[in-house]
Design a protein around this motif. Structure first.
Motif, PDB file in Angstrom:
ATOM      1  N   SER A 163      20.009  68.041  11.682  1.00 60.00           N
ATOM      2  CA  SER A 163      19.220  68.172   9.476  1.00 60.00           C
ATOM      3  C   SER A 163      18.878  66.559   9.295  1.00 60.00           C
ATOM      4  N   GLY A 164      20.684  65.942   9.204  1.00 59.90           N
ATOM      5  CA  GLY A 164      19.884  64.412  10.370  1.00 59.90           C
ATOM      6  C   GLY A 164      19.014  64.171  11.138  1.00 59.90           C
ATOM      7  N   TYR A 165      18.307  64.124  11.835  1.00 67.13           N
ATOM      8  CA  TYR A 165      16.994  64.125  12.296  1.00 67.13           C
ATOM      9  C   TYR A 165      15.900  65.114  12.604  1.00 67.13           C
ATOM     10  N   VAL A 166      16.023  65.773  11.468  1.00 64.51           N
ATOM     11  CA  VAL A 166      14.536  66.325  10.769  1.00 64.51           C
ATOM     12  C   VAL A 166      14.254  65.385   9.878  1.00 64.51           C
ATOM     13  N   PHE A 167      15.103  64.526   9.018  1.00 63.66           N
ATOM     14  CA  PHE A 167      14.914  64.008   7.156  1.00 63.66           C
ATOM     15  C   PHE A 167      14.288  62.988   8.257  1.00 63.66           C
ATOM     16  N   SER A 168      15.107  62.181   9.477  1.00 64.81           N
ATOM     17  CA  SER A 168      14.031  61.400   9.727  1.00 64.81           C
ATOM     18  C   SER A 168      13.218  61.388  10.242  1.00 64.81           C
ATOM     19  N   GLU A 169      12.739  62.189  10.476  1.00 58.00           N
ATOM     20  CA  GLU A 169      10.943  62.084  12.234  1.00 58.00           C
ATOM     21  C   GLU A 169      10.442  63.017  10.019  1.00 58.00           C
ATOM     22  N   TYR A 170      10.632  63.485   9.194  1.00 54.26           N
ATOM     23  CA  TYR A 170       9.665  63.982   8.469  1.00 54.26           C
ATOM     24  C   TYR A 170       9.370  63.535   7.565  1.00 54.26           C
ATOM     25  N   TYR A 171      10.731  62.671   6.954  1.00 55.16           N
ATOM     26  CA  TYR A 171      11.083  62.535   5.786  1.00 55.16           C
ATOM     27  C   TYR A 171      11.115  60.991   4.973  1.00 55.16           C
ATOM     28  N   SER A 172      11.907  60.424   6.042  1.00 52.01           N
ATOM     29  CA  SER A 172      12.571  58.889   5.720  1.00 52.01           C
ATOM     30  C   SER A 172      11.683  57.963   5.413  1.00 52.01           C
ATOM     31  N   LYS A 173      10.154  58.139   6.383  1.00 49.55           N
ATOM     32  CA  LYS A 173       8.663  57.993   5.516  1.00 49.55           C
ATOM     33  C   LYS A 173       8.613  57.347   3.514  1.00 49.55           C
ATOM     34  N   TYR A 174       8.895  57.815   3.983  1.00 49.93           N
ATOM     35  CA  TYR A 174       8.654  57.806   2.166  1.00 49.93           C
ATOM     36  C   TYR A 174       9.879  57.505   1.531  1.00 49.93           C
ATOM     37  N   SER A 175       9.379  57.466   0.356  1.00 48.45           N
ATOM     38  CA  SER A 175      10.903  56.523  -0.735  1.00 48.45           C
ATOM     39  C   SER A 175      11.937  57.894  -1.031  1.00 48.45           C
ATOM     40  N   LYS A 176      13.183  57.181  -1.367  1.00 44.98           N
ATOM     41  CA  LYS A 176      14.535  58.586  -1.684  1.00 44.98           C
ATOM     42  C   LYS A 176      14.027  59.757  -2.022  1.00 44.98           C
ATOM     43  N   LEU A 177      13.222  59.378  -3.702  1.00 40.05           N
ATOM     44  CA  LEU A 177      12.904  60.133  -4.542  1.00 40.05           C
ATOM     45  C   LEU A 177      11.858  60.960  -3.790  1.00 40.05           C
ATOM     46  N   VAL A 178      11.300  60.512  -3.574  1.00 38.86           N
ATOM     47  CA  VAL A 178      10.483  61.345  -3.187  1.00 38.86           C
ATOM     48  C   VAL A 178      10.634  62.111  -2.156  1.00 38.86           C
ATOM     49  N   GLY A 179      11.446  61.569  -0.581  1.00 39.91           N
ATOM     50  CA  GLY A 179      10.854  61.859   0.174  1.00 39.91           C
ATOM     51  C   GLY A 179      12.074  63.751  -0.084  1.00 39.91           C
ATOM     52  N   LYS A 180      12.869  63.697  -0.861  1.00 49.33           N
ATOM     53  CA  LYS A 180      13.910  64.896  -1.787  1.00 49.33           C
ATOM     54  C   LYS A 180      13.545  65.815  -1.870  1.00 49.33           C
ATOM     55  N   ILE A 181      12.057  65.479  -3.500  1.00 47.04           N
ATOM     56  CA  ILE A 181      10.968  65.755  -3.704  1.00 47.04           C
ATOM     57  C   ILE A 181       9.877  67.361  -2.323  1.00 47.04           C
ATOM     58  N   ILE A 182       9.774  65.764  -2.014  1.00 50.81           N
ATOM     59  CA  ILE A 182       8.856  67.056  -0.788  1.00 50.81           C
ATOM     60  C   ILE A 182       9.636  67.784   0.322  1.00 50.81           C
ATOM     61  N   GLN A 183      11.441  67.412   0.385  1.00 53.85           N
ATOM     62  CA  GLN A 183      12.147  67.851   1.650  1.00 53.85           C
ATOM     63  C   GLN A 183      12.207  69.529   0.535  1.00 53.85           C
ATOM     64  N   LYS A 184      12.354  69.335  -0.738  1.00 53.74           N
ATOM     65  CA  LYS A 184      12.643  70.795  -1.542  1.00 53.74           C
ATOM     66  C   LYS A 184      11.621  71.674  -1.801  1.00 53.74           C
ATOM     67  N   LEU A 185       9.674  71.407  -1.679  1.00 55.79           N
ATOM     68  CA  LEU A 185       9.316  71.734  -1.406  1.00 55.79           C
ATOM     69  C   LEU A 185       9.014  72.369  -0.218  1.00 55.79           C
ATOM     70  N   HIS A 186       9.172  71.745   0.863  1.00 49.86           N
ATOM     71  CA  HIS A 186       9.442  72.345   2.034  1.00 49.86           C
ATOM     72  C   HIS A 186      10.328  73.109   2.361  1.00 49.86           C
ATOM     73  N   LYS A 187      11.483  73.366   1.272  1.00 48.82           N
ATOM     74  CA  LYS A 187      12.178  74.107   2.036  1.00 48.82           C
ATOM     75  C   LYS A 187      11.641  75.585   1.115  1.00 48.82           C
ATOM     76  N   ILE A 188      11.128  75.416   0.227  1.00 47.16           N
ATOM     77  CA  ILE A 188      10.588  77.112  -1.189  1.00 47.16           C
ATOM     78  C   ILE A 188       9.894  76.953   0.218  1.00 47.16           C
ATOM     79  N   SER A 189       8.645  76.589   0.666  1.00 50.56           N
ATOM     80  CA  SER A 189       7.552  77.151   1.595  1.00 50.56           C
ATOM     81  C   SER A 189       7.931  77.531   2.811  1.00 50.56           C
ATOM     82  N   GLY A 190       9.198  77.136   3.463  1.00 49.76           N
ATOM     83  CA  GLY A 190       9.765  78.115   4.855  1.00 49.76           C
ATOM     84  C   GLY A 190       9.395  77.026   5.759  1.00 49.76           C
ATOM     85  N   LEU A 191       8.929  76.143   5.150  1.00 50.35           N
ATOM     86  CA  LEU A 191       8.072  74.902   6.475  1.00 50.35           C
ATOM     87  C   LEU A 191       9.718  73.867   6.940  1.00 50.35           C
TER      88      LEU A 191
END
Length: 303
Positions: A248-276
């Protein structure tokens, strides 16, 4: 303004890399239910410098490392002190019966105890600063002492000296490494494992890779450079493959860490809903043996 000296080389040949707001560090540690604000009194930012001669990066000021209460807090998390890790398994390649072994920063002594169950070692010592950890049983013992002090009376004594996930917590890295080498016999093996800052943790946004937890940032180049500073010959560099508990830490680093903390969490949450998100977790799990994991281990020979 005076130049910031490298704690590894003691040279002023250093470069400022970046600064981190203390407020951001304090806020990040709250996820672990700890208030670290007292470690940063009178400063608003923490700096990161690089030692140009070795590629070792370090935090400044130097007086930010956690005390015993800080580490006792993290002991309640099962993942913090794992009794047997990848680097312990790698070390088995270098152990032979009849050896004398020293582990610096042995925590509860799990590694010392286990290797003595499987190998007929002559003598084993673990050094640990936490005074609640002190033990002795036959051919092994745990002592509350720094390596700098212990080495003064125990030069050229051990066949193997090892430390696991310790060096990154140390500010006085030069005397720490020298103390370990002093304890080694000529031809003996020095083993160092640390978080690999060329791996998925390289984005530097995880608070556990910052003060008061970590004071230095190591990678392959900086570890290999130790052979140019100390009487050491490189034996081998080992890279950990990605472990399941780090996916999970690897996936966050590869796909979400480039965003700000708040934006990264929002995008991650949306991707969890979509299944991505789950798709990325599964793909990473299938390929984990080909991905660079959290830790690097380097074995040296004392010359």
């Amino acid at each position: 303004m005076n130049a910031v000296l490298s704690p590894l080389t003691k040279s002023s040949n250093t470069t400022f890399e970046k600064s981190i707001k203390v407020s951001e560090i304090v806020d990040a540690y709250k996820v672990y239910e700890i208030d670290v604000s007292s470690y940063f009194s009178a400063i608003s930012e923490v700096s990161v410098y690089k030692c140009n001669e070795t590629n070792y990066s370090f935090y400044y000021p130097f007086n930010l490392s956690g005390n015993s209460a800080f580490y006792e807090h993290f002991q309640k998390f099962d993942w913090y002190y794992m009794s047997w890790k990848w680097e312990h398994e790698i070390t088995k390649e270098y152990i032979k019966p009849g050896m004398k072994l020293l582990e610096v920063g042995c925590a509860h002594g799990d590694f010392i105890k286990k290797v003595n169950e499987h190998y007929d070692l002559e003598y084993s010592v673990g050094l640990e600063l936490n005074e609640t950890t002190k033990d002795k049983d036959g051919k092994w013992e745990i002592i509350n002492q720094t390596i700098q002090d212990y080495s003064k009376q125990n030069e050229n004594k051990f066949d193997i000296v090892c430390s696991y996930q310790v060096l990154e917590h140390i500010t006085e890295v030069h005397s720490f490494i020298k103390g370990k080498i002093d304890c080694l016999k000529s031809g003996g093996t020095l083993i160092i494992s640390v978080p690999n800052n060329d791996s998925f943790i390289k984005d530097g946004k995880g608070c556990l890779n910052m003060p008061p937890h970590h004071m230095g940032l190591w990678n392959e180049k900086s570890l290999v450079e130790l052979t140019n500073m100390f009487p050491l010959k490189l034996i081998k560099v080992h890279f950990e493959e990605l472990q399941e508990y780090h996916i999970s830490g690897y996936v966050f680093s590869e796909y979400y860490s480039k965003y700000s903390k708040l934006v990264g969490k929002i995008i991650q949450k949306l991707h969890k809903i979509s299944g991505l998100y789950n798709k990325r977790i599964k793909e990473t799990n299938l390929n984990k043996q080909h991905l660079k994991g959290h830790t690097i281990l380097v074995a040296y020979q004392k010359i």
